[in-house]
Scaffold this motif. Structure first.
Motif, PDB file in Angstrom:
ATOM      1  N   ASP A   1      -0.128  -0.207  -4.263  1.00  0.00           N
ATOM      2  CA  ASP A   1      -1.317   0.910  -4.174  1.00  0.00           C
ATOM      3  C   ASP A   1      -2.587   1.267  -5.441  1.00  0.00           C
ATOM      4  OD1 ASP A   1       0.098   2.192  -6.104  1.00  0.00           O
ATOM      5  OD2 ASP A   1       1.016   3.600  -3.634  1.00  0.00           O
TER       6      ASP A   1
ATOM      7  N   ARG B   1      -6.309  -1.886  -9.863  1.00  0.00           N
ATOM      8  CA  ARG B   1      -6.851  -0.818  -8.667  1.00  0.00           C
ATOM      9  C   ARG B   1      -8.319  -1.638  -8.831  1.00  0.00           C
ATOM     10  NH1 ARG B   1      -7.717   5.842  -9.860  1.00  0.00           N
ATOM     11  NH2 ARG B   1      -5.168   5.466  -9.899  1.00  0.00           N
TER      12      ARG B   1
ATOM     13  N   TYR C   1      -6.395   2.851  -1.699  1.00  0.00           N
ATOM     14  CA  TYR C   1      -5.387   1.767  -1.692  1.00  0.00           C
ATOM     15  C   TYR C   1      -6.251   0.460  -0.381  1.00  0.00           C
ATOM     16  CZ  TYR C   1      -2.050   6.019  -1.473  1.00  0.00           C
ATOM     17  OH  TYR C   1      -1.256   6.757  -1.816  1.00  0.00           O
ATOM     18  N   GLU C   2      -6.611   0.166   0.893  1.00  0.00           N
ATOM     19  CA  GLU C   2      -7.106  -0.799   1.443  1.00  0.00           C
ATOM     20  C   GLU C   2      -7.875  -2.166  -0.180  1.00  0.00           C
ATOM     21  OE1 GLU C   2      -7.573   0.956   5.532  1.00  0.00           O
ATOM     22  OE2 GLU C   2      -9.321   0.354   4.962  1.00  0.00           O
TER      23      GLU C   2
ATOM     24  N   ARG D   1      -5.206  -3.167  -2.752  1.00  0.00           N
ATOM     25  CA  ARG D   1      -4.443  -4.703  -1.710  1.00  0.00           C
ATOM     26  C   ARG D   1      -4.991  -5.507  -1.279  1.00  0.00           C
ATOM     27  NH1 ARG D   1       0.297  -2.346  -0.739  1.00  0.00           N
ATOM     28  NH2 ARG D   1       0.751  -3.664   2.008  1.00  0.00           N
TER      29      ARG D   1
ATOM     30  N   ALA E   1       4.297  -2.721  -0.707  1.00  0.00           N
ATOM     31  CA  ALA E   1       3.888  -1.216   0.053  1.00  0.00           C
ATOM     32  C   ALA E   1       4.049  -0.744  -1.478  1.00  0.00           C
ATOM     33  CB  ALA E   1       5.231  -0.249   1.231  1.00  0.00           C
ATOM     34  N   ARG E   2       4.980  -0.912  -2.119  1.00  0.00           N
ATOM     35  CA  ARG E   2       4.803  -0.123  -3.689  1.00  0.00           C
ATOM     36  C   ARG E   2       3.473  -0.481  -4.677  1.00  0.00           C
ATOM     37  NH1 ARG E   2       9.742  -2.584  -6.290  1.00  0.00           N
ATOM     38  NH2 ARG E   2       9.455  -2.257  -4.440  1.00  0.00           N
TER      39      ARG E   2
ATOM     40  N   ARG F   1      -2.120  -1.391   5.418  1.00  0.00           N
ATOM     41  CA  ARG F   1      -2.942  -1.329   4.155  1.00  0.00           C
ATOM     42  C   ARG F   1      -3.826  -2.312   3.563  1.00  0.00           C
ATOM     43  NH1 ARG F   1      -4.126   3.878   5.693  1.00  0.00           N
ATOM     44  NH2 ARG F   1      -2.805   5.556   4.523  1.00  0.00           N
TER      45      ARG F   1
END
Lengths: 90, 487
Positions: B325, B332, B343-344, B347, B322-323, A13
């Motif tokens: 997001d 954000r 998400y992408e 991150r 992974a948390r 991701r």
């Protein structure tokens, strides 16, 4: 080894900008080549420390209490006491 | 001598003897921060007001004759990946730039219960991934002994503050050497405790099976005192060990007579700087002439340690991170088109390049078709490395090695070459892989006048013996000269 950096990024991701793709690909290949040198060793897979086993909690709610506002204070977007996210179901 | 130059145990005694007050100690260290912080950059956040309030409360309690912890009123800096209620905990990442935890890590509850004066949060490599603090999103931290050099990492701010006098004690975290390597490069004392002896509750997870919080300071006694504060069983960390933890500082003893020191030849081979080898061997010889027995040992799988470490640590990191997001807390992205795009973008904008590299390496080694070849193999080698240590400890009490292959390198020198940077951890990662305790001690300076580190490794939960051996070496040296003279 050739690494498909776009594929790995997608699984992670992450989006890698076009101008950085080459550098990331080269770095990842060097790193994977480094970790590639591993012997085949027999033996168990998991590292269980018999002398120091993990202790599991009782299946009960943890006593720590938080106020809703406290927990939402760090959220990027909140509405009516709820987290706001983009539509998840089409 | 200014108060900031003193050790925690000296200050503790002075407080009890009313030779100074907690407010005076606090003010002196804060003044030192004002003096040197623009040259060093050890802190992400300084909490002047709350520090002074705590110091005043300690003075009041002492005046009332209350029985306080020996470290009450001693100024401490906290690595910025340890959750502090009401104080930003950024992990030196854009992802958590504005994150204020609603709870304290267990170690913070303990530090606060001891009424230590929390000065603020220390700079680090982003999410503890790095060996130079250069991957911090916040700013550079410089080595107080030469500000053109890195302080090491990832607990670079924690180590630099000890060497600059900007904190009397600090907490760091160590996943592959992140306490010991910067302690060595800054000439400080730093200990990575046995896995399971210090609660990880509230430590922002990097590689959960390897992470451990630990103390840094100017002396072995200081580190022992802080270790006694933070250790102990915690029901909120399932890997926390239930046992009686000794009062390490009270039981500190410098007798080296009969101590069997193992010297593994694999840690003195290619890639280790000749000056480092010489000074570490000299330290070992000095311990020998004070009664220790030296034994050459072999840990043959050491050559696979870096590979094993980067596979396991990155695999766990890819899952742990992974948390982040952009949903419940943290950064954000502003513009996005749907959930996956959010998400992408979140991150990609929130993480720096090194964090991305490690997440991708971890994702790769866990991905279909590669899991057996990398992750499974690494877990088996981990068992092998661990077993070799267990065997070695049948022959010796502690193991002595260099902490780092060379002294501090120049800022910018290695940042473009990840693999070269990773090899900085070659002497430290085995300890995390096997879950052992280890301490780094200053063992002289090289021809560039930069500190070098001696690492002593113990068997699981042998902190007392390890600290005693370290104390023995410290006595031989007549104490450590930790503070920078050039700031």
């Amino acid at each position: 080894m050739k690494i498909d950096i776009k594929h790995i990024a997608k699984l992670s991701r992450l989006k890698i900008e076009d101008d950085k793709l080459e550098k990331f690909e080269k770095d990842m290949e060097t790193i994977v080549n480094m970790v590639d040198n591993m012997p085949d060793v027999d033996g168990p897979l998991t590292l269980l420390d018999e002398e120091n086993p993990m202790t599991l909690r009782e299946d009960k709610a943890v006593a720590d209490k938080f106020k809703r506002e406290e927990l939402l204070a760090n959220a990027p977007e909140v509405q009516a006491g709820c987290l706001v996210v983009p539509k998840t179901v089409e | 001598m200014k108060l900031y130059e003193k050790t925690a145990s000296e200050l503790s005694e002075m407080l009890r003897n009313k030779e100074c007050s907690a407010v005076e100690i606090c003010n002196d260290v804060i003044e030192r921060i004002h003096e040197t912080e623009d040259k060093v950059g050890a802190y992400v956040t300084v909490c002047e007001e709350s520090a002074k309030e705590n110091a005043a409360a300690v003075d009041k309690a002492l005046a009332n004759g209350e029985n306080l912890h020996p470290l009450a009123g001693i100024p401490i800096g906290i690595k910025d990946n340890i959750s502090t209620k009401g104080i930003k905990t950024t992990c030196s990442s854009r992802m958590l730039e504005n994150y204020v935890p609603p709870f304290n890590a267990t170690v913070m509850e303990k530090v606060n219960n001891a009424k230590m004066t929390v000065l603020g949060k220390m700079n680090m490599d982003e999410f503890a991934m790095g060996s130079s603090t250069e991957t911090s999103y916040m700013h550079l931290t410089r080595n107080p002994h030469n500000t053109e050099c890195v302080p090491g990492g990832s607990s670079g701010g924690s180590a630099a503050a000890i060497a600059s006098g900007e904190a009397v004690l600090t907490l760091g975290s160590d996943t592959g050497g992140s306490i010991r390597q910067p302690a060595a490069l800054c000439g400080a004392v730093g200990m990575k405790p046995t896995y399971g002896s210090v609660s990880r509750y509230g430590l922002v997870a990097f590689a959960s099976s390897l992470d451990q919080i630990g103390p840094l300071g100017k002396s072995v006694k200081d580190v022992a005192m802080l270790q006694s504060v933070i250790c102990g069983h915690d029901r909120r960390d399932a890997t926390s060990k239930f046992m009686e933890y000794p009062d390490y500082a009270a039981a500190l003893e410098s007798n080296l007579k009969g101590l069997k020191i193992g010297v593994p030849k694999e840690y003195f081979g290619e890639g280790i700087d000749a000056e480092v080898k010489d000074s570490v061997m000299k330290a070992i010889k000095e311990m020998e002439s004070n009664g220790a027995e030296i034994k050459e040992i072999s840990l043959p799988s050491t050559q696979y340690a870096i590979n094993t470490y980067y596979i396991i640590a990155s695999a766990e990191a890819s899952s742990n991170l992974a948390r982040f997001d952009g949903v419940k807390y943290g950064y954000r992205a502003k513009d996005y088109d749907g959930l996956v795009d959010m998400y992408e973008k979140t991150r990609s904008e929130g993480f720096g390049d090194e964090v991305k590299r490690r997440i991708m390496l971890g994702t790769f080694v866990l991905s279909s078709g590669y899991f057996d070849a990398y992750y499974k193999k690494a877990k088996r080698v981990q068992n092998r490395i661990s077993a070799e240590f267990t065997d070695a400890f049948k022959e010796c009490d502690i193991i002595a090695t260099p902490t780092v292959p060379s002294s501090a390198f120049k800022i910018g020198e290695n940042i473009g070459d990840p693999v070269k940077m990773y090899y900085n951890d070659v002497c430290t990662v085995t300890v995390n892989i096997a879950g052992l305790p280890a301490i780094s001690l200053p063992c002289g300076k090289d021809s560039k006048n930069m500190p070098m580190g001696l690492q002593l490794i113990g068997s699981k939960f042998s902190e007392q013996q390890l600290l005693n051996a370290a104390f023995g070496y410290e006595q031989i040296c007549g104490g450590f000269d930790v503070l920078s003279k050039s700031l």
